[in-house]
Structure formats: structure tokens, C-alpha cells
Design a protein around this motif. Sequence first.
Motif, PDB file in Angstrom:
ATOM      1  N   ILE A  30      44.705   6.060  26.950  1.00 14.25           N
ATOM      2  CA  ILE A  30      45.619   4.740  26.258  1.00 14.25           C
ATOM      3  C   ILE A  30      44.534   3.873  25.887  1.00 14.25           C
ATOM      4  CG2 ILE A  30      46.492   2.074  26.770  1.00 14.25           C
ATOM      5  CD1 ILE A  30      48.179   3.154  28.631  1.00 14.25           C
ATOM      6  N   VAL A  31      43.277   3.855  26.184  1.00 13.83           N
ATOM      7  CA  VAL A  31      42.424   3.198  25.852  1.00 13.83           C
ATOM      8  C   VAL A  31      41.203   4.158  25.249  1.00 13.83           C
ATOM      9  CG1 VAL A  31      39.700   2.534  26.379  1.00 13.83           C
ATOM     10  CG2 VAL A  31      41.682   1.631  27.458  1.00 13.83           C
ATOM     11  N   VAL A  32      40.994   5.428  24.619  1.00 17.83           N
ATOM     12  CA  VAL A  32      40.764   6.079  23.969  1.00 17.83           C
ATOM     13  C   VAL A  32      41.286   6.200  22.893  1.00 17.83           C
ATOM     14  CG1 VAL A  32      39.991   8.945  23.408  1.00 17.83           C
ATOM     15  CG2 VAL A  32      39.477   7.501  25.745  1.00 17.83           C
ATOM     16  N   TYR A  33      42.830   6.180  23.181  1.00 14.32           N
ATOM     17  CA  TYR A  33      43.696   6.368  21.613  1.00 14.32           C
ATOM     18  C   TYR A  33      44.177   4.670  20.968  1.00 14.32           C
ATOM     19  CZ  TYR A  33      48.258   6.230  19.448  1.00 14.32           C
ATOM     20  OH  TYR A  33      49.346   6.047  18.297  1.00 14.32           O
ATOM     21  N   GLY A  34      43.635   4.093  22.314  1.00 12.83           N
ATOM     22  CA  GLY A  34      43.388   2.601  21.004  1.00 12.83           C
ATOM     23  C   GLY A  34      42.489   2.571  20.129  1.00 12.83           C
ATOM     24  N   LEU A  35      41.396   3.215  20.558  1.00 10.17           N
ATOM     25  CA  LEU A  35      40.144   3.243  20.296  1.00 10.17           C
ATOM     26  C   LEU A  35      40.265   3.805  18.259  1.00 10.17           C
ATOM     27  CD1 LEU A  35      37.538   3.361  22.592  1.00 10.17           C
ATOM     28  CD2 LEU A  35      37.868   0.950  21.300  1.00 10.17           C
ATOM     29  N   CYS A  36      40.521   5.420  18.934  1.00  8.40           N
ATOM     30  CA  CYS A  36      40.627   6.177  18.191  1.00  8.40           C
ATOM     31  C   CYS A  36      41.846   5.922  16.314  1.00  8.40           C
ATOM     32  CB  CYS A  36      40.898   7.253  18.620  1.00  8.40           C
ATOM     33  SG  CYS A  36      39.791   8.156  19.368  1.00  8.40           S
ATOM     34  N   ALA A  37      42.947   5.805  16.981  1.00 11.67           N
ATOM     35  CA  ALA A  37      43.918   4.729  16.119  1.00 11.67           C
ATOM     36  C   ALA A  37      43.563   4.048  16.212  1.00 11.67           C
ATOM     37  CB  ALA A  37      45.864   4.933  17.348  1.00 11.67           C
ATOM     38  N   ASP A  38      43.609   2.862  16.691  1.00 11.87           N
ATOM     39  CA  ASP A  38      43.467   1.176  16.201  1.00 11.87           C
ATOM     40  C   ASP A  38      42.074   0.415  15.822  1.00 11.87           C
ATOM     41  OD1 ASP A  38      46.519   1.078  17.027  1.00 11.87           O
ATOM     42  OD2 ASP A  38      45.628  -0.046  18.747  1.00 11.87           O
ATOM     43  N   ILE A  39      41.562   1.601  15.811  1.00 11.22           N
ATOM     44  CA  ILE A  39      39.810   0.761  15.646  1.00 11.22           C
ATOM     45  C   ILE A  39      39.203   1.609  14.772  1.00 11.22           C
ATOM     46  CG2 ILE A  39      37.578  -0.281  16.104  1.00 11.22           C
ATOM     47  CD1 ILE A  39      38.660  -0.974  18.958  1.00 11.22           C
ATOM     48  N   LEU A  40      39.338   3.010  15.374  1.00 14.68           N
ATOM     49  CA  LEU A  40      38.971   4.261  13.939  1.00 14.68           C
ATOM     50  C   LEU A  40      39.826   4.410  12.674  1.00 14.68           C
ATOM     51  CD1 LEU A  40      36.443   6.364  16.518  1.00 14.68           C
ATOM     52  CD2 LEU A  40      35.683   4.441  15.153  1.00 14.68           C
ATOM     53  N   PHE A  43      44.547   8.933  13.023  1.00 16.91           N
ATOM     54  CA  PHE A  43      46.715   8.914  13.012  1.00 16.91           C
ATOM     55  C   PHE A  43      46.632   9.380  13.780  1.00 16.91           C
ATOM     56  CE2 PHE A  43      48.962  12.756  12.613  1.00 16.91           C
ATOM     57  CZ  PHE A  43      50.331  12.519  11.839  1.00 16.91           C
ATOM     58  N   TYR A  44      47.777   8.966  14.026  1.00 13.45           N
ATOM     59  CA  TYR A  44      48.089   8.755  15.973  1.00 13.45           C
ATOM     60  C   TYR A  44      48.241  10.086  16.100  1.00 13.45           C
ATOM     61  CZ  TYR A  44      53.155   9.968  14.785  1.00 13.45           C
ATOM     62  OH  TYR A  44      53.854  10.388  14.511  1.00 13.45           O
ATOM     63  N   LEU A  45      48.335  10.683  15.564  1.00 12.64           N
ATOM     64  CA  LEU A  45      48.576  12.175  16.909  1.00 12.64           C
ATOM     65  C   LEU A  45      47.826  13.087  17.087  1.00 12.64           C
ATOM     66  CD1 LEU A  45      52.066  13.899  15.164  1.00 12.64           C
ATOM     67  CD2 LEU A  45      51.519  12.642  17.080  1.00 12.64           C
ATOM     68  N   VAL A  46      46.307  13.313  15.986  1.00 15.16           N
ATOM     69  CA  VAL A  46      45.168  13.536  16.757  1.00 15.16           C
ATOM     70  C   VAL A  46      44.384  12.414  16.813  1.00 15.16           C
ATOM     71  CG1 VAL A  46      42.567  13.910  15.282  1.00 15.16           C
ATOM     72  CG2 VAL A  46      44.655  14.109  13.952  1.00 15.16           C
ATOM     73  N   SER A  47      44.598  10.753  17.652  1.00 16.47           N
ATOM     74  CA  SER A  47      44.359   9.658  18.254  1.00 16.47           C
ATOM     75  C   SER A  47      44.912  10.588  19.710  1.00 16.47           C
ATOM     76  CB  SER A  47      44.536   8.977  18.099  1.00 16.47           C
ATOM     77  OG  SER A  47      44.018   7.842  16.790  1.00 16.47           O
ATOM     78  N   ASN A  48      46.067  11.173  19.714  1.00 22.89           N
ATOM     79  CA  ASN A  48      46.836  11.187  20.684  1.00 22.89           C
ATOM     80  C   ASN A  48      45.453  12.307  21.450  1.00 22.89           C
ATOM     81  OD1 ASN A  48      48.851  10.617  22.731  1.00 22.89           O
ATOM     82  ND2 ASN A  48      49.909  12.260  22.165  1.00 22.89           N
ATOM     83  N   PHE A  49      45.515  12.726  20.842  1.00 19.12           N
ATOM     84  CA  PHE A  49      45.289  14.249  21.390  1.00 19.12           C
ATOM     85  C   PHE A  49      43.666  14.633  22.180  1.00 19.12           C
ATOM     86  CE2 PHE A  49      42.385  18.158  20.594  1.00 19.12           C
ATOM     87  CZ  PHE A  49      42.636  19.314  21.322  1.00 19.12           C
ATOM     88  N   ILE A  50      42.644  13.759  21.166  1.00 19.13           N
ATOM     89  CA  ILE A  50      41.499  13.519  21.541  1.00 19.13           C
ATOM     90  C   ILE A  50      41.841  12.295  22.558  1.00 19.13           C
ATOM     91  CG2 ILE A  50      39.267  11.957  20.682  1.00 19.13           C
ATOM     92  CD1 ILE A  50      40.153  12.836  17.716  1.00 19.13           C
ATOM     93  N   ALA A  51      42.654  11.705  22.822  1.00 17.44           N
ATOM     94  CA  ALA A  51      42.936  10.980  23.930  1.00 17.44           C
ATOM     95  C   ALA A  51      42.953  11.937  25.564  1.00 17.44           C
ATOM     96  CB  ALA A  51      44.048   9.920  23.981  1.00 17.44           C
TER      97      ALA A  51
END
Length: 138
Positions: A30-40, A43-51
Motif C-alpha cells: 500500500i505504501v509503495v502504491y501510494g508513493l507511486c500513484a499519488d506522489i509520483l 498510472f494506477y495499474l503500473v503503480s499496482n505492479f511496482i507495489a
Amino acid sequence: MIDKIRALYKKYEELVLYVICGGLTTLVNIVVYGLCADILGIFYLVSNFIAWALSVLFAYVTNRKWVFKSKKRGKRAILHEFFLFVSGRIMSMAGDMVIMFLCVSVAHFPGLAAKILANIFVMIFNYVFSKLIIFRKR
């Protein structure tokens, strides 16, 4: 009283440790998703994959060492175990992605709320798959 608590813990030690490590893995996710999607602004599906990728690495180490206490030794055995682990996580990631897509793109849930909902599914699936296939005691 202390003896009863110890006995209860010993009986459910694996499940307790899985919940703790799974909670920490979910937090990483969740933290990695939030950092990628909301701060950086990724795109939410790419952020989801990184997380997902980072949380799978974290989960493998904690599940292998503390939860299921794997006794596998040797490069080949550990690579096989890791392959099974990642394979199971790929299956749960597919479910995660479907839930995220349905919740965010179809139902218009906030991304973080959808992520939390998806993680409930993921934790249950991953425990069952890990217990019965990856780290099963022979």
C-alpha cells in the motif's frame, strides 16, 4: 495463564506469524502504491505492479524464514521454491488487477480503497497457496 497463552500461540504460531508478515507485506504494498500513484503520479495499474513486485520480494523472505520456516537448501531447491512462490503471487496479482480495474475504472472507487479491498483477497489466496503448495511439509 502465561502457559495457556504460550500453548495457544504455539498451536497457531504459523497463522499468527503469517498475519503479522502478511500485514507488513500489505503495508509495503500500500505504501509503495501510494508513493507511486499519488506522489509520483504513475498510472494506477503500473503503480499496482511496482507495489506488487516489491511486496512479493518482501513476502518471500519473511514467509520462507519466519512463517513457514523452509528447510530447502541449495541453489536449485531455493530457486524452485522461489519460482513456485512467484507463480502463486502472479495468480493473486491477476486477481488483484481485476479487482483494482473493476473497483477503480468501473465502480469509481478511490484507488487506495480499492487497493485495500484487493489486498484482503490477496492475503487469503496467498496463505492457502503457500501452505498447500509452496511450503507444504512433506
